[in-house]
Design an enzyme around this catalytic site. Structure first.
Site, PDB file in Angstrom:
ATOM      1  N   ASP A  48      38.855 -67.439  39.382  1.00  0.00           N
ATOM      2  CA  ASP A  48      37.332 -67.431  39.743  1.00  0.00           C
ATOM      3  C   ASP A  48      37.312 -66.494  38.480  1.00  0.00           C
ATOM      4  O   ASP A  48      37.478 -65.071  39.006  1.00  0.00           O
ATOM      5  CB  ASP A  48      37.553 -68.033  41.140  1.00  0.00           C
ATOM      6  N   ASP A 103      31.780 -68.058  37.872  1.00  0.00           N
ATOM      7  CA  ASP A 103      31.143 -68.762  38.580  1.00  0.00           C
ATOM      8  C   ASP A 103      29.217 -67.831  38.739  1.00  0.00           C
ATOM      9  O   ASP A 103      29.116 -66.582  37.871  1.00  0.00           O
ATOM     10  CB  ASP A 103      31.376 -67.272  39.857  1.00  0.00           C
ATOM     11  N   GLU A 126      30.710 -72.596  35.726  1.00  0.00           N
ATOM     12  CA  GLU A 126      29.263 -72.743  37.531  1.00  0.00           C
ATOM     13  C   GLU A 126      28.171 -73.358  36.269  1.00  0.00           C
ATOM     14  O   GLU A 126      27.254 -72.256  36.622  1.00  0.00           O
ATOM     15  CB  GLU A 126      29.791 -72.774  38.568  1.00  0.00           C
ATOM     16  N   ASP A 149      31.715 -76.455  47.985  1.00  0.00           N
ATOM     17  CA  ASP A 149      30.517 -76.354  48.507  1.00  0.00           C
ATOM     18  C   ASP A 149      29.633 -76.623  48.345  1.00  0.00           C
ATOM     19  O   ASP A 149      28.356 -77.306  49.533  1.00  0.00           O
ATOM     20  CB  ASP A 149      29.777 -75.520  46.866  1.00  0.00           C
TER      21      ASP A 149
HETATM   22  C1  NOJ Z   1      29.040 -70.274  43.286  1.00  0.00           C
HETATM   23  C2  NOJ Z   1      31.375 -70.314  44.128  1.00  0.00           C
HETATM   24  O1  NOJ Z   1      31.325 -71.481  44.449  1.00  0.00           O
HETATM   25  C3  NOJ Z   1      30.108 -70.456  46.035  1.00  0.00           C
HETATM   26  O2  NOJ Z   1      31.132 -70.472  47.234  1.00  0.00           O
HETATM   27  C4  NOJ Z   1      29.960 -68.764  46.015  1.00  0.00           C
HETATM   28  O3  NOJ Z   1      28.761 -69.097  47.547  1.00  0.00           O
HETATM   29  C5  NOJ Z   1      28.078 -68.716  45.218  1.00  0.00           C
HETATM   30  N1  NOJ Z   1      28.749 -68.910  43.961  1.00  0.00           N
HETATM   31  C6  NOJ Z   1      28.109 -67.292  45.537  1.00  0.00           C
HETATM   32  O4  NOJ Z   1      29.218 -66.491  44.359  1.00  0.00           O
END
Ligand code: NOJ
Length: 536
Positions: free
Chosen positions: A106, A208, A271, A333
């Protein structure tokens, strides 16, 4: 791992392989502290090979105060002691590679932890050399925050720092200050972070929160969202016109891609939470950006035959010519897949994921059918409960440990206190039990992955949609001399479907029809899916 058929030689590994997402704190504890770690993942590599996945993406395990589950990074190039050491990491990487598994990290470019030494320097004075590595602005003339921008995690996205009397911007927590990608110095430092891991041999990154990378430099207020209603996330009050998907973002992703391309055969995954048409721009054009901007259609769409059929079609229509698709059913998430779509549909979902055209991503535990585990107020870990003021924003229920066997710590930990509860022993059956049960969801995943691996049409073949009828989602996959039909009953009633010509059933979700010949009509039971191959 089995060799790939020569017909697939033209495809890259990230097009052929199934990805498996690991939430490291919940995968396997190796030192009895109740939290998963890198040595634990290493111990479970045999499981991943048994399952048949070809690549793993591990959520952040870098040095972090863990305010946001490790997405708040205090040192990009070191391992947090909670997860082990650099030696543990290199051993994991070597062992994964020795087994033919690719390993993707990540990469969190949007923000650091407020404990990162860069931020300590940046906040120290207005004229220090790293001041512009973060986003600092004077208060609004009325004395308040510089703009109306909201944090995804509740409240204003600006926090006043008394040291210099300026506000800093944070798209997420106040403890996660946003980096300023307009600064050439910051970009160079982040590119070096990528090179550090690429030189060690990692196979790529999942990047991310990438649509948050840049904000409007005129600090224009986001406009009100006319569709806002109670029940939506609080930050949906405004339309993120000036705080998301700004034009410069693409340029900066192009820069990341250039760095990645200094190394052969790596992958960049983004993402990208955006309406589909805008998300497609993240593939890039003449200048490439992501190999795989995440496609969240199967998470965002209602789970019914017509909606899923429409989601698949929209994605196919909007996908740029040379772009490679991908499919995601769950992640750390989101609400657990089995809870979102219902236990009955998890087999159909597995068959869908493994038969659509494009790279599939499995979130750890979804292959077992894990449901959301209830997490009491006292056990809550997700910071969003505090910052957003309600338990309903908690992501903990999707982040609970994997239950490997029926021993007291479920084979996950020797500690009496796992960091999050393990949940009921029937939610779902543990890995060991499912491995010995030929009919388990886990064995269905394994067989579907194996079938995909040995069936060229399932990997490289075209997807040809068929009309939907009631709850039946149908499509064909054509390629390399094969014609496959996939029929998925997404409802709770029996339906008859028609076949022209002769077909042989390759696998069904209930495992009791493989090898049957079909011509004419066939009844699909509730929640049953099948893959058949044309014989004539
Ligand atoms: C996306 C991540 O998947 C999530 O878990 C995180 O809280 C936020 N970005 C901030 O980094």
């Amino acid at each position: 791992m089995a060799d790939h058929a020569p017909e697939q030689a033209g495809l890259a590994w990230w097009q052929r392989e199934v990805f498996y997402q690991i939430y490291p704190r919940s995968f396997q504890d190796s030192n009895g502290d109740g939290s998963g770690d890198l040595a634990g993942i290493r111990r479970r590599l045999d499981y991943l090979c048994w399952l048949g996945v070809g690549a793993i993406w591990i959520c952040p395990f870098f040095r972090s105060p863990m305010a946001d589950g490790g997405y708040d990074i205090a040192d990009y190039c070191d391992i947090d002691p909670l997860f082990g050491s650099m030696e543990d990491f290199t051993e994991l990487l070597d062992d994964a590679h020795a087994r033919g598994l690719k390993l993707v990290l990540d990469f969190v470019p949007n923000h650091t932890s407020d404990r990162h030494p860069w931020f300590a320097e940046s906040r120290a004075s207005r004229n220090n050399s790293k001041r512009d590595w973060y986003i600092w602005r004077d208060p609004h003339p009325d004395g308040g925050p510089p703009s109306n921008w909201l944090s995804h995690f509740g409240g204003s996205a600006w926090t006043l720092d008394e040291t210099t009397g300026q506000y800093y911007y944070h798209a997420f927590l106040a403890a996660e200050p946003d980096l300023n990608w307009r600064s050439a110095g910051l970009r160079a430092a982040m590119h070096d972070v990528m090179r550090f891991w690429l030189c060690l041999g990692v196979d790529g990154f999942r990047v991310d929160a990438v649509t948050n990378l840049v904000e409007d430099d005129l600090l224009r207020d986001d406009p009100p969202n006319p569709d806002f209603s109670r029940g939506m996330f609080p930050d949906a009050k405004f339309r993120r016109v000036f705080t998301r998907d700004r034009p410069e973002t693409h340029e900066f992703i192009g820069g990341m891609r250039d760095v990645l391309d200094e190394f052969p055969d790596r992958v960049l995954i983004g993402e990208v939470h955006l309406p589909l048409a805008r998300a497609m721009a993240y593939y890039g054009g003449e200048r490439p950006y992501f190999h795989l901007p995440f496609n969240f259609q199967l998470i965002e769409s209602p789970w019914d035959c017509r909606s899923i059929s429409a989601a698949i079609d929209q994605y196919r229509m909007l996908l740029p010519g040379s772009a490679w698709p991908n499919w995601v059913l769950g992640n750390h998430d989101e609400v657990r897949l089995a809870t979102r779509i219902g236990d009955g549909q998890t087999r159909v979902a597995a068959m869908l994921l493994m038969t659509l055209r494009g790279t599939p991503f499995i979130y750890n535990g979804d292959e077992l059918g894990m449901r959301k585990v209830p997490v009491g107020h006292r056990q809550t870990r997700d910071v969003r409960v505090k910052t957003m003021g309600s338990h309903r924003y908690s992501r903990d229920g999707a982040r609970t440990p994997i239950r490997w066997d029926s021993s007291p710590g479920s084979g996950f930990t020797d500690s009496d206190c796992p960091w999050l509860p393990l949940g009921e022993s029937t939610n779902p059956e543990d890995v060991a039990r499912q491995q010995t049960d030929r009919n388990s969801l886990l064995n269905l995943y394994r067989d579907l992955i194996a079938l995909r691996r040995e069936t060229p049409a399932l990997i490289g073949g075209e997807l040809v949609p068929l009309p939907t009828c009631r709850d039946i989602l149908e499509y064909e996959r054509h390629g390399r001399g094969q014609r496959l039909r996939i029929a998925l009953n997404m409802g709770g009633k029996e339906h008859r479907i028609a076949f022209d010509g002769h077909w042989r059933v390759m696998i069904t979700t209930f495992r009791d029809r493989a090898g049957e010949t079909v011509s004419g009509r066939l009844t699909l039971r509730p929640h049953e899916g099948l893959i058949a191959e044309a014989r004539s």
